[in-house]
Design a protein around this motif. Structure first.
Motif, PDB file in Angstrom:
ATOM      1  N   LYS A  63       0.829  -1.205   0.000  1.00  0.00           N
ATOM      2  CA  LYS A  63       0.000   0.000   0.000  1.00  0.00           C
ATOM      3  C   LYS A  63       0.868   1.261   0.000  1.00  0.00           C
ATOM      4  O   LYS A  63       0.568   2.237  -0.709  1.00  0.00           O
ATOM      5  CB  LYS A  63      -0.931   0.006   1.211  1.00  0.00           C
ATOM      6  CG  LYS A  63      -1.891   1.195   1.240  1.00  0.00           C
ATOM      7  CD  LYS A  63      -2.800   1.153   2.441  1.00  0.00           C
ATOM      8  CE  LYS A  63      -3.785   2.322   2.422  1.00  0.00           C
ATOM      9  NZ  LYS A  63      -3.132   3.632   2.334  1.00  0.00           N
ATOM     10  N   THR A  64       1.941   1.219   0.788  1.00  0.00           N
ATOM     11  CA  THR A  64       2.832   2.379   0.841  1.00  0.00           C
ATOM     12  C   THR A  64       3.465   2.636  -0.518  1.00  0.00           C
ATOM     13  O   THR A  64       3.568   3.794  -0.957  1.00  0.00           O
ATOM     14  CB  THR A  64       3.935   2.159   1.895  1.00  0.00           C
ATOM     15  OG1 THR A  64       3.329   1.984   3.172  1.00  0.00           O
ATOM     16  CG2 THR A  64       4.879   3.353   1.953  1.00  0.00           C
ATOM     17  N   ASP A  78       0.892   4.228  -2.688  1.00  0.00           N
ATOM     18  CA  ASP A  78       0.736   5.635  -2.310  1.00  0.00           C
ATOM     19  C   ASP A  78       1.915   6.463  -2.810  1.00  0.00           C
ATOM     20  O   ASP A  78       1.746   7.589  -3.288  1.00  0.00           O
ATOM     21  CB  ASP A  78       0.615   5.770  -0.786  1.00  0.00           C
ATOM     22  CG  ASP A  78      -0.691   5.220  -0.254  1.00  0.00           C
ATOM     23  OD1 ASP A  78      -1.605   4.998  -1.065  1.00  0.00           O
ATOM     24  OD2 ASP A  78      -0.791   4.997   0.973  1.00  0.00           O
ATOM     25  N   TYR A 138       1.635   7.028  -6.466  1.00  0.00           N
ATOM     26  CA  TYR A 138       0.604   8.029  -6.732  1.00  0.00           C
ATOM     27  C   TYR A 138       1.121   9.443  -6.435  1.00  0.00           C
ATOM     28  O   TYR A 138       0.962  10.354  -7.251  1.00  0.00           O
ATOM     29  CB  TYR A 138      -0.631   7.742  -5.887  1.00  0.00           C
ATOM     30  CG  TYR A 138      -1.640   8.872  -5.890  1.00  0.00           C
ATOM     31  CD1 TYR A 138      -2.412   9.131  -7.013  1.00  0.00           C
ATOM     32  CD2 TYR A 138      -1.793   9.689  -4.771  1.00  0.00           C
ATOM     33  CE1 TYR A 138      -3.318  10.178  -7.035  1.00  0.00           C
ATOM     34  CE2 TYR A 138      -2.696  10.735  -4.779  1.00  0.00           C
ATOM     35  CZ  TYR A 138      -3.455  10.979  -5.905  1.00  0.00           C
ATOM     36  OH  TYR A 138      -4.341  12.023  -5.923  1.00  0.00           O
ATOM     37  N   GLU A 179      -8.703  12.591  -2.073  1.00  0.00           N
ATOM     38  CA  GLU A 179      -7.893  11.455  -1.620  1.00  0.00           C
ATOM     39  C   GLU A 179      -7.442  11.594  -0.173  1.00  0.00           C
ATOM     40  O   GLU A 179      -6.759  10.714   0.354  1.00  0.00           O
ATOM     41  CB  GLU A 179      -6.663  11.298  -2.526  1.00  0.00           C
ATOM     42  CG  GLU A 179      -7.012  10.887  -3.939  1.00  0.00           C
ATOM     43  CD  GLU A 179      -7.756   9.567  -3.984  1.00  0.00           C
ATOM     44  OE1 GLU A 179      -7.291   8.607  -3.350  1.00  0.00           O
ATOM     45  OE2 GLU A 179      -8.820   9.501  -4.640  1.00  0.00           O
ATOM     46  N   TYR A 203      -5.396  13.893   1.168  1.00  0.00           N
ATOM     47  CA  TYR A 203      -4.072  14.448   1.411  1.00  0.00           C
ATOM     48  C   TYR A 203      -4.142  15.918   1.827  1.00  0.00           C
ATOM     49  O   TYR A 203      -3.194  16.451   2.394  1.00  0.00           O
ATOM     50  CB  TYR A 203      -3.198  14.315   0.156  1.00  0.00           C
ATOM     51  CG  TYR A 203      -2.820  12.887  -0.145  1.00  0.00           C
ATOM     52  CD1 TYR A 203      -1.760  12.271   0.508  1.00  0.00           C
ATOM     53  CD2 TYR A 203      -3.530  12.136  -1.076  1.00  0.00           C
ATOM     54  CE1 TYR A 203      -1.410  10.955   0.237  1.00  0.00           C
ATOM     55  CE2 TYR A 203      -3.197  10.818  -1.354  1.00  0.00           C
ATOM     56  CZ  TYR A 203      -2.137  10.236  -0.689  1.00  0.00           C
ATOM     57  OH  TYR A 203      -1.796   8.933  -0.950  1.00  0.00           O
ATOM     58  N   LYS A 220      -5.797   4.101  -6.804  1.00  0.00           N
ATOM     59  CA  LYS A 220      -5.651   5.553  -6.750  1.00  0.00           C
ATOM     60  C   LYS A 220      -6.003   6.173  -8.096  1.00  0.00           C
ATOM     61  O   LYS A 220      -5.932   5.502  -9.139  1.00  0.00           O
ATOM     62  CB  LYS A 220      -4.211   5.918  -6.386  1.00  0.00           C
ATOM     63  CG  LYS A 220      -3.806   5.551  -4.964  1.00  0.00           C
ATOM     64  CD  LYS A 220      -4.423   6.501  -3.975  1.00  0.00           C
ATOM     65  CE  LYS A 220      -3.884   6.249  -2.569  1.00  0.00           C
ATOM     66  NZ  LYS A 220      -4.519   7.141  -1.585  1.00  0.00           N
TER      67      LYS A 220
END
Length: 598
Positions: free
Chosen positions: A409-410, A413, A416, A443, A445, A572
């Motif tokens: 997942k990291t 991310d 993205y 998203e 952020y 994403k």
């Protein structure tokens, strides 16, 4: 380009056709060093901008209506008192200098006739806008006040006598012969001709001096001492060419830009900038207004871009540290996976262990040539030591599994966020940046903006009902290829998703840089025709240009039909997977100005 004396004279020529006899209806001061005179001449309305800003001092007509402060500055109040309702009598320039005087006829407190002069001095950080009484020559006020503590030459204070700025002792460009020019410049024998022209001939900016040397076919590095009669004659001819343009009122204002950067503006073609994109604006006032408006827009865009980049870059750094930490956790946990083997060896050799041992050496069950040295806890029995190793193994297995999922997942991310940084760097309009901001808000952020409370007393909305504004549709670039094909380019993740998942059809050709964050590019194929190789290669160069590989000499670009492109559930924005692709290696190529429509 600085607003030099020659260009200023051309500006005033245009203003002389409109301003004289015009009535000043309103005066505003939207910025500390910028005043707008708003008025009309007959049926024509106009807004004259006068700026004494250190970097952008100028005057010109403008159509920009800026927001004004709630409380007008003192200088604005003074101008309103003396000039509102007055009529402009004339606008003049001290020959070839960057000093403009506007004479305005009004009425005093008793209704008698009075004349004031509004003087704009364009002198870099010493620029000023001064109001004075024409009859007495005394200063009424200035946008910048200063005393002899600041300037030994003069004071700009109410009641003081107005003095012109110190003379620069430059020679007028017309009439000027080559012999006179040589005599003037030869004292600067070691200086470059461009610099000597600017310092000794009135009305020339560095850009104009450079253009004169270019038209005279002189090397830009040539020094005065290396010039003879032929060179000085060429300089005079080039100077006269420029002067003739505005003497004949053949002004066609031009703005020059290189990519996003606004290079300069000019009342004539700048041949030394032939490789820079040229945009013709019409009147010189429109040109200057468009240039500085573009500079302001570019500055706002850069500030907005930097603000977003700072926040996204901080997230990128955070994800980098998180990825490194997760990788370390996995490596540390993997070291304990051997504990299962050690537990098995202890149970297999229970008969050899009496209890209280600190070290036990055993042969691997599957590889007899491998020996294991197992550190035991002497306070525990052999069975308890084995159970401890099994517990460590189970914990390590869970840690590796969980950390691997988190690491995946990291990395997603991070990929993205890297793509967002790329689109931020390559964004070309303020609208592009707003789209990216909305994407980051969606998203999570960036925080959501608080909704402004309505100030209306009466509303037709029911209790609890909120206004819902539909977000405008993304606008990918639409490029019209000379062979009759259309190429669509998404410049951010929101546009990419819209282009690929909403606009595209199964048989359309889809392009993307191979393993590099970048734009989704689409070639619609509506009539079943085969796409020519020239069109495919051109689309691939655009895909390479709008990617992280922009600066590379060759970039791999994958292409496939849209039906082979899929977006995983929960992915994403901008992320897709695809197959059945082929790859082209191309050189990134920007879209030529004017070849696309938004």
């Amino acid at each position: 380009m600085a607003l030099d004396g020659i260009t200023l004279q051309a500006l005033i020529q245009e203003l002389e056709d409109l301003l004289p006899s015009g009535r000043i209806d309103r005066i505003v001061q939207p910025e500390p060093e910028e005043v707008h005179l708003i008025g009309r001449t007959g049926s024509k309305n106009w807004r004259l901008l006068l700026s004494a800003h250190a970097m952008t001092a100028r005057l010109h007509l403008t159509k920009v209506n800026k927001a004004n402060p709630a409380q007008p500055p003192l200088f604005c109040m003074v101008l309103r008192k003396h000039l509102e309702g007055g009529r402009i009598q004339k606008i003049e320039q001290i020959p070839w200098e960057r000093i403009v005087m506007i004479t305005i006829e009004g009425k005093d407190e008793l209704g008698g006739r009075t004349e004031k002069k509004l003087i704009l001095e364009i002198m870099g950080r010493h620029s000023n806008l001064i109001l004075l009484d024409k009859k007495t020559g005394q200063i009424v006020d200035g946008v910048r006040r200063y005393s002899h503590a600041i300037s030994r030459h003069r004071e700009v204070l109410p009641g003081r006598q107005y003095l012109l700025p110190p003379a620069q002792n430059k020679v007028a460009p017309h009439p000027l012969t080559d012999e006179e020019l040589a005599q003037i410049l030869y004292k600067d024998g070691d200086k470059k001709v461009q610099k000597s022209l600017q310092e000794n001939v009135a009305g020339l900016s560095p850009e104009t001096a450079r253009e004169i040397c270019y038209r005279a076919e002189l090397d830009e590095q040539i020094k005065v001492g290396h010039c003879g009669n032929y060179e000085f004659r060429r300089i005079i001819i080039a100077l006269q060419e420029l002067l003739q343009i505005f003497e004949e009122k053949d002004i066609k204002g031009k703005i020059y830009r290189e990519g996003e950067t606004l290079k300069t503006f000019s009342p004539w073609p700048l041949h030394h900038l032939s490789k820079v994109y040229e945009e013709e604006k019409g009147s010189l006032n429109e040109t200057v207004d468009g240039f500085y408006l573009g500079k302001v827009d570019l500055e706002k865009r850069n500030i907005f871009r930097q603000s977003l980049q700072k926040k996204v870059a901080a997230e990128w750094d955070k994800l980098q540290r998180k990825q490194k930490s997760q990788e370390q956790d996995i490596e540390e946990a993997k070291k304990d996976l051997i504990c299962r083997t050690w537990g098995d060896l202890i149970f297999t050799n229970l008969y050899k262990l009496q209890g209280g041992e600190e070290v036990f050496v055993a042969t691997d069950l599957e590889k007899p040539e491998v020996s294991h040295t197992i550190i035991l806890d002497p306070a525990l029995s052999a069975t308890e030591n084995a159970q401890t190793f099994y517990s460590r193994y189970n914990k390590a297995t869970a840690t590796v599994l969980q950390a691997t999922e988190q690491l995946t997942k990291t990395k997603d991310d991070l990929r993205y966020v890297s793509s967002v940084l790329t689109t931020l760097e390559q964004s070309e309009t303020i609208e592009d940046l707003f789209e990216i901001k909305q994407e980051l808000i969606q998203e999570g952020y960036l925080p959501r903006e608080k909704e402004q409370k309505s100030t209306k007393k009466h509303s037709n909305k029911k209790k609890g009902q909120k206004d819902k504004k539909a977000a405008p549709l993304p606008e990918p670039l639409t490029i019209l290829h000379p062979e009759g094909w259309t190429i669509l380019v998404g410049r951010n993740n929101r546009q990419n998703d819209y282009l690929t998942m909403k606009v595209a059809r199964d048989k359309d050709l889809w392009l993307h840089t191979k393993d590099i964050p970048g734009a989704h590019v689409l070639i619609p194929r509506r009539d079943g025709r085969e796409i020519p190789l020239s069109v495919l290669e051109k689309a691939a160069t655009y895909a390479a240009y709008y990617s992280q590989g922009r600066q590379s000499a060759k970039v791999p670009v994958d292409y496939t039909e849209r039906r082979y492109v899929r977006k995983p559930t929960g992915a994403k924005p901008g992320f897709v997977i695809y197959d059945h692709q082929q790859t082209l290696w191309v050189n990134p190529q920007s879209i030529v100005e004017g070849s696309f429509q938004r």
